[in-house]
Scaffold this active site. Structure first.
Site, PDB file in Angstrom:
ATOM      1  N   HIS A 118      71.918  70.423  92.583  1.00 25.66           N
ATOM      2  CA  HIS A 118      71.940  70.717  94.026  1.00 25.66           C
ATOM      3  C   HIS A 118      70.719  70.152  94.740  1.00 25.66           C
ATOM      4  O   HIS A 118      70.701  70.072  95.962  1.00 25.66           O
ATOM      5  CB  HIS A 118      72.076  72.229  94.270  1.00 25.66           C
ATOM      6  CG  HIS A 118      70.861  73.043  93.949  1.00 25.66           C
ATOM      7  ND1 HIS A 118      70.719  73.725  92.757  1.00 25.66           N
ATOM      8  CD2 HIS A 118      69.737  73.289  94.643  1.00 25.66           C
ATOM      9  CE1 HIS A 118      69.562  74.357  92.750  1.00 25.66           C
ATOM     10  NE2 HIS A 118      68.937  74.106  93.888  1.00 25.66           N
ATOM     11  N   ASP A 135      74.620  72.334  86.939  1.00 24.72           N
ATOM     12  CA  ASP A 135      73.558  72.207  87.944  1.00 24.72           C
ATOM     13  C   ASP A 135      72.350  71.437  87.410  1.00 24.72           C
ATOM     14  O   ASP A 135      71.206  71.818  87.639  1.00 24.72           O
ATOM     15  CB  ASP A 135      73.136  73.598  88.447  1.00 24.72           C
ATOM     16  CG  ASP A 135      72.467  73.523  89.824  1.00 24.72           C
ATOM     17  OD1 ASP A 135      72.359  72.408  90.369  1.00 24.72           O
ATOM     18  OD2 ASP A 135      72.050  74.573  90.344  1.00 24.72           O
ATOM     19  N   SER A 164      63.375  74.665  92.326  1.00 25.44           N
ATOM     20  CA  SER A 164      64.574  74.082  91.732  1.00 25.44           C
ATOM     21  C   SER A 164      64.245  72.863  90.894  1.00 25.44           C
ATOM     22  O   SER A 164      63.581  71.942  91.367  1.00 25.44           O
ATOM     23  CB  SER A 164      65.556  73.665  92.831  1.00 25.44           C
ATOM     24  OG  SER A 164      66.220  74.762  93.350  1.00 25.44           O
TER      25      SER A 164
END
Length: 586
Positions: free
Chosen positions: A167, A198, A276
């Site tokens: 993402h 992911d 992230s």
């Protein structure tokens, strides 16, 4: 203002035909994973992927015009952080040569230097990821949205490659990487994006980037209470940041971005926007996971989630084996627990037999050739399945048997033992990735559309519903579409749910203006299989009238020649370059 519909009291788990999101009706039992009783706190609607902080550059992407939101000053309320959670300044600002954990007084300077030297290589492998995104506009599929920038974290692995979150680089137009302590941004190439897990893999062509950088070493899956250190570039500053915690839970988790369920670690270290893609290290300096999402809930504090090494290695080996990411296979069945003794007796199970009952089989999955509803799955690859759908994991731990499936690769064979009519049967099944009627992702492809006489036809996907109805689409979208998203199985691999997205008003479509997001069932009496099939039937139609049968018993009738002639003027009026997307032209 209250939300429409009711939130489920138990967390919504991944099912064969539903994305892992909270829904407005009670969810069906899970597919290939165990439904465990957990708090109301863990609901997928509360779990958020760690959105990357958007760049402070004067761009408007992803932000509505107008006055920007006022950020709370970090020093406004210094007492808000409990003393036990405070991070020493030298740890957080990245200027202490990579020290991890609280500062301690060491009598021997040599010991302190050795400790620092052990951690520095791992810290230097962590990079900052800058991405410029240009997302498709699913509501106006011939357009794209305004571009915006974001920043996140990543880390160097062997083979001149970098890992980050999928993402973090979704819908990318440009990706750049910056090393710790460097003032140069290097242009990166995206090698693979694993939507389900992911994870994304990048590389840099410039040799200068790789000078002085040692790749991280991967460690084994940690145990409960093992210390973990998350390193990255979260919001709150520009330099590297370190947070520490312990592994608090290991189980099958809902991956919000991928709408799948895979093995995951829950940790109590703070994971914030920008973390992230950052690595989580164990106390030996080995990478044991990638930070990717956190739990946002008024009753929860410091609950972060990490993608563990088995999932990471599966992604890497999949890429090395196939030259591209092929995904995680799934056992295409919906199943039911067999904990009730009367149910087990009625199904012909002996007292020493355990397993789960198949409720439905996906018609498009290879399993449909051999497995049948009401079969009892006794074991998978020789591992016995309990009545609640779990299998032994490690000492004192059990885990949903979908973990066994997720360890395999697309195209692998697996041995499945089932009980059918009190007879034990053994099957060899070829595993495949799963296709949903309403897909959870377009996997980077632009949306498809077709326009005739102002009627905009498109295929429904979760990104489309989110574009039309916002983040609360599971409460706001039409019930018929939600029902199909959650419960319908595709009857063929290429089946799509086609709707009239909107009607671009013109003289020819007077009276049809209010038709919005309504499914198209047939064209001139012939069923619609997918969008390409609909476009083909309309383009080749030589009948006097075009008749579309829609959901809710609605009918649209247009004169064929007039409709085709009016389309060009409507396209010009709305500055639409083509009556159909490129994928429908081939």
């Amino acid at each position: 203002m209250g939300k429409r519909g009711r939130k489920p009291k138990t967390p919504t788990r991944e099912t064969l035909d539903s994305p892992a999101t909270a829904i407005a009706s009670p969810p069906p039992p899970p597919v290939t994973t165990a439904t465990t009783t957990v708090d109301d706190v863990f609901s997928v609607s509360n779990v958020e992927i760690i959105e990357q902080p958007q760049s402070s550059q004067p761009q408007h992407g992803g932000r509505r015009r107008g006055r920007p939101k006022k950020l709370q000053k970090l020093s406004d309320n210094p007492e808000a952080m409990a003393p036990s959670r405070r991070i020493p300044r030298a740890v957080d600002n990245g200027d202490h040569n990579g020290a991890v954990g609280p500062l301690v007084t060491v009598s021997d300077p040599g010991e302190a230097w050795e400790a620092v030297a052990r951690v520095v290589p791992a810290m230097d492998a962590v990079v900052k990821v800058f991405c410029t995104h240009t997302e498709p506009n699913f509501s106006l599929p011939w357009q794209r949205k305004r571009q915006y920038s974001s920043s996140s974290s990543g880390f160097v692995i062997g083979g001149r490659r970098v890992l980050t979150n999928a993402h973090s680089v979704e819908h990318y137009t440009q990706v750049k990487l910056k090393k710790r302590g460097s003032d140069t941004k290097y242009l990166a190439t995206v090698l693979a994006i694993g939507t389900e897990c992911d994870i994304a893999m990048l590389t840099v062509d410039d040799n200068e980037f790789w000078e002085g950088v040692s790749p991280v070493e991967f460690g084994d899956l940690p145990a409960l209470q093992d210390a973990v250190t998350v390193v990255g570039y979260p919001i709150g500053g520009d330099t590297i940041s370190v947070t520490s915690g312990v592994v608090s839970r290991i189980e099958i988790l809902s991956y919000v971005h991928g709408s799948t369920e895979l093995l995951g670690l829950q940790i109590d270290a703070a994971i914030n926007s920008g973390n992230s893609g950052g690595p989580a290290f164990n106390d030996k300096g080995n990478c044991v996971g990638i930070a990717f999402q956190s739990l946002k809930h008024e009753d929860a504090e410091n609950i972060g989630y990490v993608i563990p090494t088995p999932v990471i290695m599966h992604f890497i080996q999949d890429y090395e084996k196939n030259g591209a990411y092929t995904g995680f296979p799934i056992l295409g069945v919906e199943w039911q627990k067999m904990e009730n003794p009367d149910l087990r007796i009625a199904m012909g199970m002996k007292p020493d037999q355990k397993g789960v009952r198949i409720r439905r089989v996906d018609p498009t999955a290879p399993e449909s050739q051999v497995l049948k509803p009401s079969d009892i799955i006794l074991s998978f690859d020789g591992v016995k399945i309990a009545n609640d759908g779990t299998v032994p994991f490690r000492h004192g731990e059990r885990i949903g048997f979908s973990y066994l499936v997720s360890q395999k690769y697309t195209g692998d064979n697996s041995a499945v033992k089932v009980l059918r009519n009190s007879e034990i049967l053994n099957f060899e099944i070829k595993l495949a990735s799963h296709k949903r009627l309403i897909p959870a992702h377009n996997k980077g492809r632009p949306p498809s559309y077709y326009i005739i006489a102002g009627f905009v036809f498109t295929a429904v996907s979760v990104p489309y519903l989110r574009s039309e109805y916002g983040k609360e689409y599971e409460f706001e979208a039409p019930v018929k579409l939600l029902d199909k998203m959650l419960h319908s199985l595709p009857q063929s691999p290429d089946e799509q749910l086609v709707v009239v997205s909107q009607v671009l008003v013109a003289d020819i479509n007077i009276g049809y203006e209010e038709i919005v997001n309504t499914q198209v069932l047939t064209v001139n009496g012939k069923p619609v299989k997918n969008l390409k099939n609909l476009a083909s039937m309309v383009e080749s139609c030589e009948d006097e009238f075009l008749k579309f049968d829609l959901e809710y018993q609605q009918v649209v009738v247009l004169r064929t020649k007039t409709a085709k002639a009016a389309t060009l003027d409507i396209l010009a009026t709305h500055c639409i370059p083509s009556a159909m997307s490129d994928d429908l032209k081939t």
